[in-house]
Scaffold this motif. Structure first.
Motif, PDB file in Angstrom:
ATOM      1  N   PRO A  33       0.639  -1.127   0.087  1.00 28.42           N
ATOM      2  CA  PRO A  33      -0.113   0.039  -0.073  1.00 28.42           C
ATOM      3  C   PRO A  33       0.775   1.224  -0.018  1.00 28.42           C
ATOM      4  CG  PRO A  33      -0.183  -1.074   2.140  1.00 28.42           C
ATOM      5  CD  PRO A  33       0.563  -2.030   1.314  1.00 28.42           C
ATOM      6  N   GLU A  34       2.297   1.034   0.511  1.00 31.05           N
ATOM      7  CA  GLU A  34       2.994   2.266   0.522  1.00 31.05           C
ATOM      8  C   GLU A  34       3.189   2.860  -0.903  1.00 31.05           C
ATOM      9  OE1 GLU A  34       5.691  -1.034   1.642  1.00 31.05           O
ATOM     10  OE2 GLU A  34       3.719  -0.405   2.044  1.00 31.05           O
ATOM     11  N   LEU A  35       3.258   1.723  -1.708  1.00 24.24           N
ATOM     12  CA  LEU A  35       3.647   2.377  -3.202  1.00 24.24           C
ATOM     13  C   LEU A  35       2.491   3.250  -3.799  1.00 24.24           C
ATOM     14  CD1 LEU A  35       5.246   1.990  -5.681  1.00 24.24           C
ATOM     15  CD2 LEU A  35       3.860  -0.161  -6.503  1.00 24.24           C
ATOM     16  N   GLN A  36       1.513   3.230  -3.300  1.00 25.55           N
ATOM     17  CA  GLN A  36       0.165   4.153  -3.889  1.00 25.55           C
ATOM     18  C   GLN A  36       0.858   5.652  -3.148  1.00 25.55           C
ATOM     19  OE1 GLN A  36      -1.726   3.581  -6.378  1.00 25.55           O
ATOM     20  NE2 GLN A  36      -0.828   1.384  -6.038  1.00 25.55           N
ATOM     21  N   THR A  37       1.097   5.548  -1.855  1.00 21.77           N
ATOM     22  CA  THR A  37       1.462   6.768  -1.375  1.00 21.77           C
ATOM     23  C   THR A  37       2.718   7.444  -2.041  1.00 21.77           C
ATOM     24  OG1 THR A  37       0.443   5.904   0.740  1.00 21.77           O
ATOM     25  CG2 THR A  37       2.153   8.213   0.769  1.00 21.77           C
ATOM     26  N   LEU A  38       3.524   6.590  -2.246  1.00 18.08           N
ATOM     27  CA  LEU A  38       4.869   7.130  -2.884  1.00 18.08           C
ATOM     28  C   LEU A  38       4.569   7.679  -4.343  1.00 18.08           C
ATOM     29  CD1 LEU A  38       7.342   4.426  -1.847  1.00 18.08           C
ATOM     30  CD2 LEU A  38       7.599   6.681  -0.879  1.00 18.08           C
ATOM     31  N   ARG A  39       3.830   6.814  -5.032  1.00 18.88           N
ATOM     32  CA  ARG A  39       3.496   7.200  -6.402  1.00 18.88           C
ATOM     33  C   ARG A  39       2.873   8.657  -6.299  1.00 18.88           C
ATOM     34  NH1 ARG A  39       0.594   1.881  -8.298  1.00 18.88           N
ATOM     35  NH2 ARG A  39       2.308   0.725  -9.308  1.00 18.88           N
ATOM     36  N   ALA A  40       1.827   8.971  -5.405  1.00 15.72           N
ATOM     37  CA  ALA A  40       1.170  10.288  -5.257  1.00 15.72           C
ATOM     38  C   ALA A  40       2.023  11.250  -5.110  1.00 15.72           C
ATOM     39  CB  ALA A  40       0.139   9.905  -4.151  1.00 15.72           C
ATOM     40  N   SER A  41       3.035  10.975  -4.379  1.00 18.47           N
ATOM     41  CA  SER A  41       4.034  12.106  -3.785  1.00 18.47           C
ATOM     42  C   SER A  41       4.792  12.573  -5.032  1.00 18.47           C
ATOM     43  CB  SER A  41       4.963  11.593  -2.998  1.00 18.47           C
ATOM     44  OG  SER A  41       5.734  10.834  -3.261  1.00 18.47           O
ATOM     45  N   LEU A  42       5.023  11.576  -6.070  1.00 15.41           N
ATOM     46  CA  LEU A  42       5.728  12.018  -7.398  1.00 15.41           C
ATOM     47  C   LEU A  42       5.094  12.948  -8.243  1.00 15.41           C
ATOM     48  CD1 LEU A  42       7.464   8.750  -8.231  1.00 15.41           C
ATOM     49  CD2 LEU A  42       8.343  10.506  -6.893  1.00 15.41           C
ATOM     50  N   ASN A  43       3.506  13.128  -8.049  1.00 14.45           N
ATOM     51  CA  ASN A  43       2.599  14.102  -8.614  1.00 14.45           C
ATOM     52  C   ASN A  43       3.068  15.542  -8.509  1.00 14.45           C
ATOM     53  OD1 ASN A  43       1.500  11.989 -10.020  1.00 14.45           O
ATOM     54  ND2 ASN A  43      -0.031  11.719  -8.603  1.00 14.45           N
ATOM     55  N   SER A  44       3.685  15.805  -7.612  1.00 17.27           N
ATOM     56  CA  SER A  44       3.986  17.314  -7.254  1.00 17.27           C
ATOM     57  C   SER A  44       5.419  17.455  -7.955  1.00 17.27           C
ATOM     58  CB  SER A  44       4.077  17.510  -5.795  1.00 17.27           C
ATOM     59  OG  SER A  44       5.280  16.883  -4.969  1.00 17.27           O
ATOM     60  N   SER A  45       5.745  18.777  -8.068  1.00 14.67           N
ATOM     61  CA  SER A  45       6.841  19.416  -8.660  1.00 14.67           C
ATOM     62  C   SER A  45       7.952  19.004  -7.614  1.00 14.67           C
ATOM     63  CB  SER A  45       6.793  20.680  -9.119  1.00 14.67           C
ATOM     64  OG  SER A  45       6.495  21.653  -8.083  1.00 14.67           O
ATOM     65  N   GLU A  46       7.958  19.274  -6.537  1.00 17.13           N
ATOM     66  CA  GLU A  46       8.742  18.823  -5.620  1.00 17.13           C
ATOM     67  C   GLU A  46       9.061  17.401  -5.426  1.00 17.13           C
ATOM     68  OE1 GLU A  46      11.618  19.521  -2.129  1.00 17.13           O
ATOM     69  OE2 GLU A  46      10.906  20.562  -3.887  1.00 17.13           O
ATOM     70  N   GLY A  47       8.054  16.570  -5.303  1.00 14.29           N
ATOM     71  CA  GLY A  47       8.215  15.359  -5.612  1.00 14.29           C
ATOM     72  C   GLY A  47       9.047  14.741  -6.793  1.00 14.29           C
ATOM     73  N   GLN A  48       8.820  15.342  -7.961  1.00 12.53           N
ATOM     74  CA  GLN A  48       9.751  15.092  -9.318  1.00 12.53           C
ATOM     75  C   GLN A  48      10.910  15.241  -8.947  1.00 12.53           C
ATOM     76  OE1 GLN A  48       9.060  13.624 -12.252  1.00 12.53           O
ATOM     77  NE2 GLN A  48       7.352  12.418 -11.006  1.00 12.53           N
ATOM     78  N   ARG A  49      11.069  16.552  -8.431  1.00  7.50           N
ATOM     79  CA  ARG A  49      12.611  16.939  -8.002  1.00  7.50           C
ATOM     80  C   ARG A  49      13.333  16.158  -7.341  1.00  7.50           C
ATOM     81  NH1 ARG A  49      15.782  19.121  -4.785  1.00  7.50           N
ATOM     82  NH2 ARG A  49      14.088  19.564  -3.025  1.00  7.50           N
ATOM     83  N   LEU A  50      12.753  15.710  -6.344  1.00  8.56           N
ATOM     84  CA  LEU A  50      13.450  14.785  -5.390  1.00  8.56           C
ATOM     85  C   LEU A  50      13.870  13.532  -6.027  1.00  8.56           C
ATOM     86  CD1 LEU A  50      11.611  15.550  -2.040  1.00  8.56           C
ATOM     87  CD2 LEU A  50      13.946  16.139  -2.497  1.00  8.56           C
ATOM     88  N   TYR A  51      12.533  12.860  -6.596  1.00  8.26           N
ATOM     89  CA  TYR A  51      12.893  11.675  -7.397  1.00  8.26           C
ATOM     90  C   TYR A  51      14.150  11.742  -8.486  1.00  8.26           C
ATOM     91  CZ  TYR A  51      11.972   7.680 -10.751  1.00  8.26           C
ATOM     92  OH  TYR A  51      11.983   6.592 -11.380  1.00  8.26           O
ATOM     93  N   ARG A  52      14.135  12.898  -9.288  1.00  7.05           N
ATOM     94  CA  ARG A  52      14.867  12.926 -10.274  1.00  7.05           C
ATOM     95  C   ARG A  52      16.287  12.936  -9.446  1.00  7.05           C
ATOM     96  NH1 ARG A  52      16.473  11.083 -14.418  1.00  7.05           N
ATOM     97  NH2 ARG A  52      13.903  11.151 -14.833  1.00  7.05           N
ATOM     98  N   ALA A  53      16.668  13.898  -8.596  1.00  6.53           N
ATOM     99  CA  ALA A  53      17.800  13.855  -7.814  1.00  6.53           C
ATOM    100  C   ALA A  53      18.254  12.608  -7.302  1.00  6.53           C
ATOM    101  CB  ALA A  53      17.826  14.857  -6.592  1.00  6.53           C
ATOM    102  N   PHE A  54      17.402  11.850  -6.556  1.00  3.82           N
ATOM    103  CA  PHE A  54      17.778  10.385  -6.077  1.00  3.82           C
ATOM    104  C   PHE A  54      17.964   9.556  -7.336  1.00  3.82           C
ATOM    105  CE2 PHE A  54      16.257   6.503  -3.989  1.00  3.82           C
ATOM    106  CZ  PHE A  54      17.051   6.620  -2.830  1.00  3.82           C
TER     107      PHE A  54
END
Length: 86
Positions: A33-54
């Motif tokens: 279930p945490e995958l859904q939460t993580l996916r949702a966090s990637l919908n924001s510009s900040e989430g995308q920025r953090l994902y890309r940096a990681f």
């Protein structure tokens, strides 16, 4: 064996593993279930920025492991993002 050959071999290994265990990989991810939460966090510009940096950090410092994870994603048909954020 050069660096590119090793990366190519790791990607091939990941694809073979992903193909052989595609159903198990999908089932495992579907029960997290945490995958859904993580996916949702990637919908924001900040989430995308953090994902890309990681992702960029891991591509630079762990190229062989990332080649294997990319191969696993390719072989299983699961998005790289889903495997990587787990």
């Amino acid at each position: 064996v050069g660096g590119n050959d090793s990366i190519t071999e790791r990607a091939r290994f990941g694809r073979e593993l992903g193909s052989a265990y595609a159903d198990a990989i999908r089932t495992r991810l579907d029960t997290k279930p945490e995958l859904q939460t993580l996916r949702a966090s990637l919908n924001s510009s900040e989430g995308q920025r953090l994902y890309r940096a990681f992702l960029d950090f891991h591509e630079r410092h762990f190229a062989m492991e990332m080649a294997e994870i990319r191969g696993l994603a390719d072989g299983s048909g699961v998005p790289l993002r889903d495997l990587f954020i787990q």
